[in-house]
Design an enzyme around this catalytic site. Sequence first.
Site, PDB file in Angstrom:
ATOM      1  N   ASP A   1     -15.515   2.983   2.468  1.00  0.00           N
ATOM      2  CA  ASP A   1     -15.626   1.530   2.771  1.00  0.00           C
ATOM      3  C   ASP A   1     -16.803   0.591   2.846  1.00  0.00           C
ATOM      4  O   ASP A   1     -16.691  -0.317   2.929  1.00  0.00           O
ATOM      5  CB  ASP A   1     -15.256   1.456   4.531  1.00  0.00           C
ATOM      6  CG  ASP A   1     -13.716   2.040   4.387  1.00  0.00           C
ATOM      7  OD1 ASP A   1     -12.888   2.085   3.768  1.00  0.00           O
ATOM      8  OD2 ASP A   1     -13.523   2.632   5.877  1.00  0.00           O
TER       9      ASP A   1
ATOM     10  N   ARG B   1       0.787  -1.157   0.054  1.00  0.00           N
ATOM     11  CA  ARG B   1      -0.041   0.152   0.090  1.00  0.00           C
ATOM     12  C   ARG B   1       1.004   1.104  -0.060  1.00  0.00           C
ATOM     13  O   ARG B   1       1.819   1.305   0.926  1.00  0.00           O
ATOM     14  CB  ARG B   1      -0.967   0.024   1.157  1.00  0.00           C
ATOM     15  CG  ARG B   1      -1.816  -1.316   1.005  1.00  0.00           C
ATOM     16  CD  ARG B   1      -2.990  -1.355   2.075  1.00  0.00           C
ATOM     17  NE  ARG B   1      -3.810  -0.290   2.004  1.00  0.00           N
ATOM     18  CZ  ARG B   1      -4.966  -0.012   2.788  1.00  0.00           C
ATOM     19  NH1 ARG B   1      -5.190  -0.944   3.835  1.00  0.00           N
ATOM     20  NH2 ARG B   1      -5.673   1.016   2.860  1.00  0.00           N
TER      21      ARG B   1
ATOM     22  N   ARG C   1     -13.893  -6.574   4.077  1.00  0.00           N
ATOM     23  CA  ARG C   1     -15.100  -6.100   3.570  1.00  0.00           C
ATOM     24  C   ARG C   1     -15.418  -6.731   2.331  1.00  0.00           C
ATOM     25  O   ARG C   1     -16.721  -6.903   1.912  1.00  0.00           O
ATOM     26  CB  ARG C   1     -14.939  -4.554   3.098  1.00  0.00           C
ATOM     27  CG  ARG C   1     -14.459  -3.983   4.480  1.00  0.00           C
ATOM     28  CD  ARG C   1     -14.955  -2.074   4.525  1.00  0.00           C
ATOM     29  NE  ARG C   1     -14.412  -1.642   5.332  1.00  0.00           N
ATOM     30  CZ  ARG C   1     -14.566  -1.750   6.889  1.00  0.00           C
ATOM     31  NH1 ARG C   1     -15.528  -2.292   7.042  1.00  0.00           N
ATOM     32  NH2 ARG C   1     -13.829  -0.762   7.685  1.00  0.00           N
TER      33      ARG C   1
ATOM     34  N   LYS D   1      -6.734  -0.291  -1.512  1.00  0.00           N
ATOM     35  CA  LYS D   1      -7.352  -0.582  -0.175  1.00  0.00           C
ATOM     36  C   LYS D   1      -6.717  -1.890   0.290  1.00  0.00           C
ATOM     37  O   LYS D   1      -5.894  -2.388  -0.468  1.00  0.00           O
ATOM     38  CB  LYS D   1      -8.790  -0.609   0.168  1.00  0.00           C
ATOM     39  CG  LYS D   1      -9.408   0.691  -0.121  1.00  0.00           C
ATOM     40  CD  LYS D   1      -9.084   1.703   0.977  1.00  0.00           C
ATOM     41  CE  LYS D   1      -9.591   3.001   0.798  1.00  0.00           C
ATOM     42  NZ  LYS D   1      -9.293   4.093   1.706  1.00  0.00           N
TER      43      LYS D   1
HETATM   44  C1  S3P Z   1      -9.543   5.682   7.553  1.00  0.00           C
HETATM   45  C2  S3P Z   1      -9.714   6.459   6.627  1.00  0.00           C
HETATM   46  C3  S3P Z   1     -10.006   5.707   5.225  1.00  0.00           C
HETATM   47  C4  S3P Z   1     -10.620   4.233   5.211  1.00  0.00           C
HETATM   48  C5  S3P Z   1     -10.005   3.349   6.412  1.00  0.00           C
HETATM   49  C6  S3P Z   1     -10.026   3.984   7.665  1.00  0.00           C
HETATM   50  C7  S3P Z   1      -9.261   6.177   8.988  1.00  0.00           C
HETATM   51  O1  S3P Z   1      -8.744   5.386   4.609  1.00  0.00           O
HETATM   52  O2  S3P Z   1     -10.775   3.717   3.980  1.00  0.00           O
HETATM   53  O3  S3P Z   1     -10.710   2.178   6.399  1.00  0.00           O
HETATM   54  O4  S3P Z   1      -9.585   5.520  10.245  1.00  0.00           O
HETATM   55  O5  S3P Z   1      -8.849   7.121   8.872  1.00  0.00           O
HETATM   56  P1  S3P Z   1      -8.034   6.660   3.558  1.00  0.00           P
HETATM   57  O6  S3P Z   1      -7.632   7.733   4.459  1.00  0.00           O
HETATM   58  O7  S3P Z   1      -6.996   6.088   2.805  1.00  0.00           O
HETATM   59  O8  S3P Z   1      -9.424   7.031   2.431  1.00  0.00           O
END
Ligand code: S3P
Length: 429
Positions: free
Chosen positions: A318, A123, A391, A345
């Site tokens: 999500d 990632r 998910r 993701k």
């Molecule tokens: C999250 C932010 C999101 C989300 C993740 C949790 C967080 O990611 O997809 O499951 O707790 O700040 P991104 O900031 O990469 O969009």
Amino acid sequence: MTNLIVKPSKGIKGEIHIPGDKSISHRAIMIGSLAKGETIINGFLPSADCLATVECFRKLGIDIQMTNGCKIIIDGKGLKGLRQTKELLDVGNSGTTIRLISGILAGQPFLTKITGDESIQKRPMMRIVRPLREMGAGIVGHVKKDNIYAPLEIDGGNLTPIEYELPVASAQVKSAVLLAGLFAKGETSVIEKNKARNHTERMLSHFGADIRVQGMKVGVRGMREFRAAEVDVPGDISSAAFFIVAAAIVPDSELLIKNVGVNPTRTGIIDVLHRMGADIQVMNEQLIAEEPRADILVKSSKLKGIKIDGSIVPRIIDEIPIIAVAATQAEGTTEIRGARELRIKESDRLATISMELKKMGANIKELDDGLIIKGPTAFKAATVDSCGDHRIAMSAAIAGLAASGETTIENTDCIETSFPGFGKLLASI
Ligand code: S3P
């Protein structure tokens, strides 16, 4: 390897509680560890991701006690209370842990090494490394093409504040910069184009940190101690989303979900399902520890296809896999655009949700930045794979409720990262 077997449902009935919010649980551990005094967290989510955050802070010298999994007591020592560790910090599968804690480590006057599982090492980390380097942190990692990947080595301290315009809508990047800002003298600010979840801002304010939100700009003044607090974590709306869609698509359903977080930066799933024609009522709203929560009543309804694009996407980031499941049961075409972020993701969710729902008979087309789904589809019995993504596993399980025969979801251990007890709860209703 664990499999989950789901039988078709004749109606979902009852009243349930959903485990604590994952994003809020991570932040409560992190901010409680930096506060002065005893922080108490109730309703903590004891999932693999959040427990990884607990272990990281324990390695950094913070005493964190846990009773019955959901109550946590942190002995916070203030902004200068973390200790250097020679051990490698391991975030497991948790993107939130690695990206947020990197902001905190950028502010520490010592070197820390951090990594995670195979998926985490794929990632992209440049999105946090760039602003943290700009603030003065030394960060090295595994460089490939134009990006950088874990394992990371973070040599922190002596940060200068920056004003950072977010190039992507990301709560993780926003939070990394704000948490680093706690260790920079002066005001660090982040400007967003589309509002991503704001739990970091709300929790810092709840703990009494010097944080200000003005429209799309959030600023934090660093080098100022804040006090411990009590945090009551509401149920996770991203987990509730699976049960909301289940009750909406399975005929003869009526489900009451108690105490779910309804922070407006997270309730896009309710807005989307309302637009699709779902019968959902949000009741008894309360604000505790700066986070709104409510009971959600869902009854089965006839859904229709809609277009989804633009500023709502960060509010459903999500939930897109489970929205795709709802769309397969809706009359007409659902088009989701502007969701390219899903490709980076826990899995490439545009690819994995299309591939797995197709095995059940869905009419779903993968676009570069979204999905086109035509419904309604009568799902057939199939064996699908979680692709190691919690998910995707849970979305397939809900699709299985609407199938004509038994659905087997392979490789479902990953559900533990966000929703321990998912299978049991599903069986109970
Ligand atoms: C999250 C932010 C999101 C989300 C993740 C949790 C967080 O990611 O997809 O499951 O707790 O700040 P991104 O900031 O990469 O969009």
